[in-house]
Write a protein that holds these residues in place. Structure first.
Motif, PDB file in Angstrom:
ATOM      1  N   HIS A   9      32.228  43.385  48.992  1.00  0.00           N
ATOM      2  CA  HIS A   9      31.565  42.530  48.008  1.00  0.00           C
ATOM      3  C   HIS A   9      32.323  41.239  47.745  1.00  0.00           C
ATOM      4  CE1 HIS A   9      28.437  45.448  46.790  1.00  0.00           C
ATOM      5  NE2 HIS A   9      29.349  46.345  47.126  1.00  0.00           N
ATOM      6  N   SER A  13      28.015  39.958  48.077  1.00  0.00           N
ATOM      7  CA  SER A  13      27.493  41.149  47.416  1.00  0.00           C
ATOM      8  C   SER A  13      26.261  41.658  48.168  1.00  0.00           C
ATOM      9  CB  SER A  13      27.132  40.840  45.960  1.00  0.00           C
ATOM     10  OG  SER A  13      26.147  39.823  45.885  1.00  0.00           O
ATOM     11  N   GLN A 180      35.644  34.460  43.214  1.00  0.00           N
ATOM     12  CA  GLN A 180      35.765  35.887  42.936  1.00  0.00           C
ATOM     13  C   GLN A 180      35.546  36.229  41.466  1.00  0.00           C
ATOM     14  OE1 GLN A 180      35.880  37.984  45.358  1.00  0.00           O
ATOM     15  NE2 GLN A 180      36.170  36.408  46.917  1.00  0.00           N
ATOM     16  N   MET A 184      31.465  37.922  37.128  1.00  0.00           N
ATOM     17  CA  MET A 184      32.293  39.104  36.827  1.00  0.00           C
ATOM     18  C   MET A 184      33.222  38.869  35.644  1.00  0.00           C
ATOM     19  SD  MET A 184      33.134  40.094  40.775  1.00  0.00           S
ATOM     20  CE  MET A 184      32.862  38.422  41.336  1.00  0.00           C
ATOM     21  N   LYS A 203      27.881  35.958  45.850  1.00  0.00           N
ATOM     22  CA  LYS A 203      28.832  37.032  45.534  1.00  0.00           C
ATOM     23  C   LYS A 203      28.463  37.655  44.189  1.00  0.00           C
ATOM     24  CE  LYS A 203      32.421  34.990  48.428  1.00  0.00           C
ATOM     25  NZ  LYS A 203      33.864  34.674  48.597  1.00  0.00           N
ATOM     26  N   GLY A 204      29.270  37.397  43.163  1.00  0.00           N
ATOM     27  CA  GLY A 204      29.030  38.038  41.877  1.00  0.00           C
ATOM     28  C   GLY A 204      27.748  37.627  41.185  1.00  0.00           C
ATOM     29  N   VAL A 267      22.538  39.239  36.138  1.00  0.00           N
ATOM     30  CA  VAL A 267      23.918  39.266  35.631  1.00  0.00           C
ATOM     31  C   VAL A 267      23.935  39.122  34.114  1.00  0.00           C
ATOM     32  CG1 VAL A 267      26.070  37.942  35.548  1.00  0.00           C
ATOM     33  CG2 VAL A 267      25.017  38.463  37.752  1.00  0.00           C
ATOM     34  N   THR A 272      28.560  40.049  31.897  1.00  0.00           N
ATOM     35  CA  THR A 272      29.791  40.025  32.694  1.00  0.00           C
ATOM     36  C   THR A 272      30.789  41.052  32.175  1.00  0.00           C
ATOM     37  OG1 THR A 272      30.620  38.209  31.311  1.00  0.00           O
ATOM     38  CG2 THR A 272      29.565  37.613  33.393  1.00  0.00           C
ATOM     39  N   TYR A 276      32.396  43.630  34.729  1.00  0.00           N
ATOM     40  CA  TYR A 276      33.845  43.678  34.918  1.00  0.00           C
ATOM     41  C   TYR A 276      34.385  45.072  34.640  1.00  0.00           C
ATOM     42  CZ  TYR A 276      38.819  43.136  34.186  1.00  0.00           C
ATOM     43  OH  TYR A 276      40.184  43.310  34.267  1.00  0.00           O
ATOM     44  N   GLU A 279      33.585  47.445  37.539  1.00  0.00           N
ATOM     45  CA  GLU A 279      34.357  47.201  38.753  1.00  0.00           C
ATOM     46  C   GLU A 279      35.842  47.508  38.532  1.00  0.00           C
ATOM     47  OE1 GLU A 279      33.494  43.442  40.577  1.00  0.00           O
ATOM     48  OE2 GLU A 279      31.329  43.793  40.551  1.00  0.00           O
ATOM     49  N   THR A 308      40.139  41.839  39.337  1.00  0.00           N
ATOM     50  CA  THR A 308      38.748  41.921  39.775  1.00  0.00           C
ATOM     51  C   THR A 308      38.623  43.059  40.791  1.00  0.00           C
ATOM     52  OG1 THR A 308      39.255  40.144  41.352  1.00  0.00           O
ATOM     53  CG2 THR A 308      38.173  39.522  39.282  1.00  0.00           C
ATOM     54  N   GLY A 362      31.413  46.502  44.056  1.00  0.00           N
ATOM     55  CA  GLY A 362      30.383  45.725  43.392  1.00  0.00           C
ATOM     56  C   GLY A 362      29.651  46.585  42.384  1.00  0.00           C
TER      57      GLY A 362
END
Length: 382
Positions: A9, A13, A180, A184, A203-204, A267, A272, A276, A279, A308, A362
């Protein structure tokens, strides 16, 4: 859907939410024209897509004016625009040892062609920087501080707010690489004194590849790095002064940005903070499992510390690339091995020769996925 256990991820992702794919399909059917290049219905719909995604991103990052968000194909394009568009000959830059090549290579290019100077701040084995060393590194001609919000190798989280305060106090601008962290970690550009924020869509933020962006504070002016059609002020021989047109020449990836809007909305619905925590708990579980495997050295923050969703490790009896290859071919587990486009980060970790295996989680990752990874690594290492 493939039965692959996807632990890459940090690169992209996957899978994407259904809403992302549905939004892209709808945009292809109803907004598949050029935004700003016509007054017909489909062109207007395309313009609306870009307007909406800009507003969603502004809400996520606490940006006051959505037009301060430049839409780009990826974080690399955003970072090149920020670095090459802002720095002038003779400027000094402060960066860190965990920067991605998308930061380092533009800086090295400007060292060679424009005479800028760069200090790369060292990190310890957990990816931390010494803020006192950063303070000592400022010079009268320091124009830019570049900071990876989170290392794509170590998962360490750098003190962005402190760096932002420091940069403002010294009359410099803080550029944050959020490759990154976007989607997140909590990001408030004004609260953190972020002058520019480069981020990926794929990605996130859960969007498709080919999407990204750059927030540029209203107090920061950049030289455009791409010149061409914007759909407005076509009579002018120069790029328009108005944002975001000044930095968005050419036909944009409207279909992709429709998907990104849906990803950002997902998201924001999950928050977030929730992402977070999910993950972080998975990385702690992974670190606990891998710590029981003989012959592995894990990189980055120790258990219990903020990070992360990245766990990188080095096996002592097999090449990391071969381990990653076997995880894929024999167990259907997708990870990444190599230098991860951050040779300075590997240098700081003492892995510049061997590289490392990186497993990154992820929102869809489960503990069962982690158990399968630990079991497979254990068997390969036997």
């Amino acid at each position: 859907m493939s039965s692959v256990i996807y632990l890459d991820h940090a690169a992209t992702s996957w899978p994407k939410p259904d809403s992302v794919m549905e939004a892209m399909k709808t945009a292809m059917e109803e907004a598949g024209a050029n935004p700003g290049r016509g007054s017909h219905r489909m062109a207007v719909n395309a313009s609306r897509v870009l307007y909406q995604v800009r507003h969603r991103l502004a809400s996520l990052f606490a940006v006051r004016n959505p037009n301060d968000i430049v839409l780009t194909p990826n974080t690399t394009a955003a970072l090149n625009l920020a670095i090459k568009g802002y720095l002038k000959p003779g400027n000094h830059v402060i960066a860190t040892m965990v920067e991605h090549n998308s930061v380092r290579r533009p800086l090295e290019y400007l060292k060679r062609t424009a005479g800028i100077t760069v200090d790369y701040i060292a990190v310890n084995e957990e990816g931390d920087i010494d803020l006192k060393e950063v303070e000592r590194s400022f010079q009268p001609n320091t124009a830019l501080v570049v900071c990876s919000h989170s290392s794509n190798l170590l998962g360490s989280i750098l003190p962005v707010a402190e760096l932002g305060e420091m940069a403002v106090r010294h009359g410099a601008v803080l550029l944050v690489d959020a490759a990154q962290s976007a989607g997140m970690l909590h990001i408030d550009v004004e609260e953190m004194n972020i002058g520019m924020l480069a981020f990926p869509g794929h990605k996130g933020l859960l969007g498709p590849q080919g999407t990204g962006g750059l927030y540029v504070s209203s107090h920061v002016e950049l030289e455009p790095q791409l010149h061409g059609g914007t759909g407005g002020q076509s009579e002018a021989p120069e790029q328009p002064d108005v944002r975001p047109d000044r930095y968005e020449a050419g036909t944009p990836n409207t279909i992709g940005f429709a998907g990104l809007q849906a990803g950002v909305e997902q998201v924001m619905e999950w928050t977030t903070e929730h992402i977070y925590r999910h993950e972080w708990e998975l990385t702690q579980y992974m670190m606990e499992g891998l710590s029981a495997v003989n012959g592995l050295r894990m990189l980055g923050p120790k258990p219990g510390r903020p990070k992360t969703g990245i766990v990188s490790f080095v096996p002592n009896n097999i090449d990391p690339a071969l381990l990653a290859f076997r995880l894929d071919r024999e167990y259907g587990i997708a990870v990444r091995a190599g230098l991860h486009c951050t040779p300075l980060g590997h240098q700081a970790s003492g892995t510049e020769i061997t590289g490392a295996v990186r497993a990154s989680v992820g929102i869809w990752t489960s503990r069962q996925d982690i158990d399968t990874l630990v079991d497979a690594v254990t068997k390969i290492m036997e």
